[in-house]
Design an enzyme around this catalytic site. Sequence first.
Site: not given
Length: 163
Positions: A128, A90, A41
Amino acid sequence: MRIGICPGSFDPVTNGHIDIFERGSKLVDKLIIAVFENPSKKPLFTMEEREMMLRETTRHISNIEVVSFNGLLNQYAVEHGATIIIRGLRALSDFEYEFQRALLMKKVEPDIETVFIMTNTQYSYISSTGIRELACFGGKLDNLVPDYVEAKLKNKFKDKYKA
């Protein structure tokens, strides 16, 4: 002393992360929030900015230490006496990915346990990545990130948030 680590890139930290930190901190004597660079990333915030945001937004949790590290999590954990890795989940897709990581961790460091904490449902859709996209286009960040982080995001994309 029972030491846990909650690792992540936290780019940026969200209210979902804070929820996991608050709940995870009750399981250990000391919780290390370990910020790392994800080589796959390109971060929006520097490592130093992410550390600062985490320190600011977790001040209310007395047994937290914020650090950054490079390298293997299992080595970092052993070097710092941590025996628990705390991971927030999640969705089912998070579980599949984190489960594989936990099995690998157990193989290389049998004395380290991974604990999964399900996110509070009010944060289950927050990531995010999604926050960065919202901020990039001037979207509303209310109740998605701590106020301090919201201000940092709005400053990063100030051309999108003109008063």
